[in-house]
Scaffold this motif. Structure first.
Motif, PDB file in Angstrom:
ATOM      1  N   ASN A 207       0.705  -1.125   0.090  1.00 26.23           N
ATOM      2  CA  ASN A 207       0.131  -0.012   0.072  1.00 26.23           C
ATOM      3  C   ASN A 207       0.717   1.307   0.013  1.00 26.23           C
ATOM      4  O   ASN A 207       0.928   2.073   1.065  1.00 26.23           O
ATOM      5  N   MET A 208       1.406   1.631  -1.031  1.00 27.56           N
ATOM      6  CA  MET A 208       2.291   2.868  -1.239  1.00 27.56           C
ATOM      7  C   MET A 208       1.434   3.585  -2.090  1.00 27.56           C
ATOM      8  O   MET A 208       1.248   3.618  -3.309  1.00 27.56           O
ATOM      9  N   TYR A 209       0.854   4.773  -1.425  1.00 22.32           N
ATOM     10  CA  TYR A 209       0.217   5.926  -2.051  1.00 22.32           C
ATOM     11  C   TYR A 209       0.771   7.205  -2.487  1.00 22.32           C
ATOM     12  O   TYR A 209       1.526   7.819  -1.190  1.00 22.32           O
ATOM     13  N   PHE A 210       0.872   7.654  -3.621  1.00 23.31           N
ATOM     14  CA  PHE A 210       1.261   8.739  -3.936  1.00 23.31           C
ATOM     15  C   PHE A 210       0.274   9.876  -4.138  1.00 23.31           C
ATOM     16  O   PHE A 210      -0.610   9.656  -4.877  1.00 23.31           O
ATOM     17  N   LYS A 211       0.103  10.729  -3.005  1.00 21.01           N
ATOM     18  CA  LYS A 211      -0.846  11.560  -3.171  1.00 21.01           C
ATOM     19  C   LYS A 211      -0.830  13.150  -3.691  1.00 21.01           C
ATOM     20  O   LYS A 211      -1.891  13.734  -3.835  1.00 21.01           O
ATOM     21  N   ALA A 212       0.451  13.490  -3.718  1.00 21.43           N
ATOM     22  CA  ALA A 212       0.759  14.705  -4.469  1.00 21.43           C
ATOM     23  C   ALA A 212       2.143  14.893  -4.707  1.00 21.43           C
ATOM     24  O   ALA A 212       3.039  13.954  -4.134  1.00 21.43           O
ATOM     25  N   GLY A 213       2.608  15.871  -5.864  1.00 22.12           N
ATOM     26  CA  GLY A 213       4.040  15.929  -6.159  1.00 22.12           C
ATOM     27  C   GLY A 213       4.613  16.843  -5.221  1.00 22.12           C
ATOM     28  O   GLY A 213       3.997  17.523  -4.267  1.00 22.12           O
ATOM     29  N   ALA A 214       5.920  17.175  -5.459  1.00 16.69           N
ATOM     30  CA  ALA A 214       6.862  17.875  -4.816  1.00 16.69           C
ATOM     31  C   ALA A 214       7.853  18.472  -5.810  1.00 16.69           C
ATOM     32  O   ALA A 214       8.234  17.914  -6.900  1.00 16.69           O
ATOM     33  N   ARG A 215       8.238  19.934  -5.777  1.00 13.69           N
ATOM     34  CA  ARG A 215       9.062  20.580  -6.554  1.00 13.69           C
ATOM     35  C   ARG A 215      10.370  21.031  -6.088  1.00 13.69           C
ATOM     36  O   ARG A 215      10.445  20.757  -4.769  1.00 13.69           O
ATOM     37  N   VAL A 216      11.296  21.339  -6.652  1.00 16.24           N
ATOM     38  CA  VAL A 216      12.571  21.795  -6.589  1.00 16.24           C
ATOM     39  C   VAL A 216      12.736  22.727  -5.261  1.00 16.24           C
ATOM     40  O   VAL A 216      11.990  23.521  -5.366  1.00 16.24           O
TER      41      VAL A 216
ATOM     42  N   LEU B   2      -1.848  -9.293   2.111  1.00 10.57           N
ATOM     43  CA  LEU B   2      -0.696  -9.557   1.401  1.00 10.57           C
ATOM     44  C   LEU B   2      -0.257 -11.012   1.208  1.00 10.57           C
ATOM     45  O   LEU B   2       0.087 -11.269   0.107  1.00 10.57           O
ATOM     46  N   GLU B   3      -0.714 -11.758   2.158  1.00  9.30           N
ATOM     47  CA  GLU B   3      -0.472 -13.097   2.168  1.00  9.30           C
ATOM     48  C   GLU B   3      -1.361 -13.917   0.972  1.00  9.30           C
ATOM     49  O   GLU B   3      -0.856 -14.865   0.198  1.00  9.30           O
ATOM     50  N   SER B   4      -2.683 -13.571   0.971  1.00  7.06           N
ATOM     51  CA  SER B   4      -3.619 -14.179   0.060  1.00  7.06           C
ATOM     52  C   SER B   4      -3.261 -13.566  -1.424  1.00  7.06           C
ATOM     53  O   SER B   4      -3.792 -14.443  -2.260  1.00  7.06           O
TER      54      SER B   4
ATOM     55  N   LEU C 248       9.915  -8.226  -5.927  1.00  5.85           N
ATOM     56  CA  LEU C 248       9.384  -7.211  -6.831  1.00  5.85           C
ATOM     57  C   LEU C 248       7.812  -6.906  -6.534  1.00  5.85           C
ATOM     58  O   LEU C 248       6.994  -7.928  -6.378  1.00  5.85           O
ATOM     59  N   PHE C 249       7.356  -5.615  -6.645  1.00  4.15           N
ATOM     60  CA  PHE C 249       6.151  -5.353  -5.998  1.00  4.15           C
ATOM     61  C   PHE C 249       5.536  -4.527  -7.107  1.00  4.15           C
ATOM     62  O   PHE C 249       6.133  -3.612  -7.648  1.00  4.15           O
ATOM     63  N   ILE C 250       4.087  -4.771  -7.371  1.00  2.97           N
ATOM     64  CA  ILE C 250       3.259  -3.824  -8.125  1.00  2.97           C
ATOM     65  C   ILE C 250       2.010  -3.765  -7.474  1.00  2.97           C
ATOM     66  O   ILE C 250       1.171  -4.675  -7.079  1.00  2.97           O
ATOM     67  N   SER C 251       1.649  -2.490  -6.836  1.00  2.00           N
ATOM     68  CA  SER C 251       0.768  -2.282  -5.736  1.00  2.00           C
ATOM     69  C   SER C 251       0.753  -3.090  -4.511  1.00  2.00           C
ATOM     70  O   SER C 251       1.629  -3.027  -3.837  1.00  2.00           O
ATOM     71  N   ASN C 252      -0.398  -3.919  -4.349  1.00  2.57           N
ATOM     72  CA  ASN C 252      -0.515  -4.684  -3.282  1.00  2.57           C
ATOM     73  C   ASN C 252       0.084  -6.270  -3.524  1.00  2.57           C
ATOM     74  O   ASN C 252      -0.024  -6.987  -2.856  1.00  2.57           O
ATOM     75  N   ILE C 253       0.293  -6.321  -4.986  1.00  3.49           N
ATOM     76  CA  ILE C 253       0.726  -7.750  -5.306  1.00  3.49           C
ATOM     77  C   ILE C 253       2.321  -7.864  -5.339  1.00  3.49           C
ATOM     78  O   ILE C 253       2.859  -6.847  -6.037  1.00  3.49           O
ATOM     79  N   TYR C 254       2.939  -8.925  -4.814  1.00  4.26           N
ATOM     80  CA  TYR C 254       4.416  -8.899  -5.005  1.00  4.26           C
ATOM     81  C   TYR C 254       4.972 -10.351  -5.307  1.00  4.26           C
ATOM     82  O   TYR C 254       3.846 -11.365  -4.864  1.00  4.26           O
TER      83      TYR C 254
END
Length: 201
Positions: free
Chosen positions: A82-91, A170-172, A189-195
């Motif tokens: 569960n890695m969620y990108f909610k917003a970006g950030a600038r220099v 995650l296990e299921s 290797l991970f894609i969303s909730n599936i690894y």
């Protein structure tokens, strides 16, 4: 004979209670970690925002420090959930990462990492939330028992219960496993909730 069996069972239960009582326990605050980074041009993607791979590295580093402080030993990352990108950030933005434990098993630890973009006035806006699963290891990279986690208050209890549900999910949702001839090391290797668990020499 029956008395002997009952006595042995009582002895075994006593040993289990003794082992549980002897396990070191630590609080969430004992390993709470905050790290800050000034966003430089080298950390941006082609669109001019914080590169997701760079943020992933910072999050993994923060999670590792949290787990290492709690376990008091070396740790490895075994899953990202569960890695969620909610917003970006600038220099020139200030990026703040806060990591805390949410659940501890025998050797595994779930670490929640919240990432914020901090304005000049100190206001923080969350841009990412991630959950990393870390495992304490010995010098041979074998999982070993880590201290237990003391749950205090309603918020920590809710987090702990949610972490246990994520562990089951995650296990299921594990979808595959690729083996090689020498399975001494593991790459995940991970894609969303599936690894997919990949063992490499």
């Amino acid at each position: 004979m029956e008395r002997a069996i009952i006595a042995n069972r009582k002895h075994d239960k006593g040993e289990v209670r003794k082992e549980m009582s002897e396990r070191k326990m630590k609080r969430v605050e004992d390993s709470l970690t905050e790290q800050s980074h000034l966003l430089m041009p080298k950390c941006l993607n082609a669109a001019g925002y914080l590169f997701g791979g760079q943020l992933l590295a910072w999050i993994d580093e923060t999670a590792g420090i949290v787990a290492k402080r709690h376990a008091e030993m070396n740790v490895v990352t075994v899953a990202v959930d569960n890695m969620y990108f909610k917003a970006g950030a600038r220099v020139n933005d200030t990026i703040v990462l806060i990591g805390r434990l949410t659940h501890v098993g025998r050797s595994s630890m779930e670490v929640r990492i919240d990432t914020y973009c901090e304005a000049l006035d100190g206001t923080r806006t969350m841009i990412n939330r991630a959950y990393f699963i870390m495992v304490g290891t010995d010098e041979h990279q074998h999982p070993v028992e880590v201290p237990g986690l003391i749950i205090e208050g309603v918020t920590q209890q809710i987090e702990n219960e949610a972490a246990q549900k994520r562990a089951k999910t995650l296990e299921s949702t594990q979808t595959g496993r690729i083996l090689t001839k020498q399975p001494q090391m593991r790459l995940f290797l991970f894609i969303s909730n599936i690894y997919c668990k990949v063992r490499i020499p």
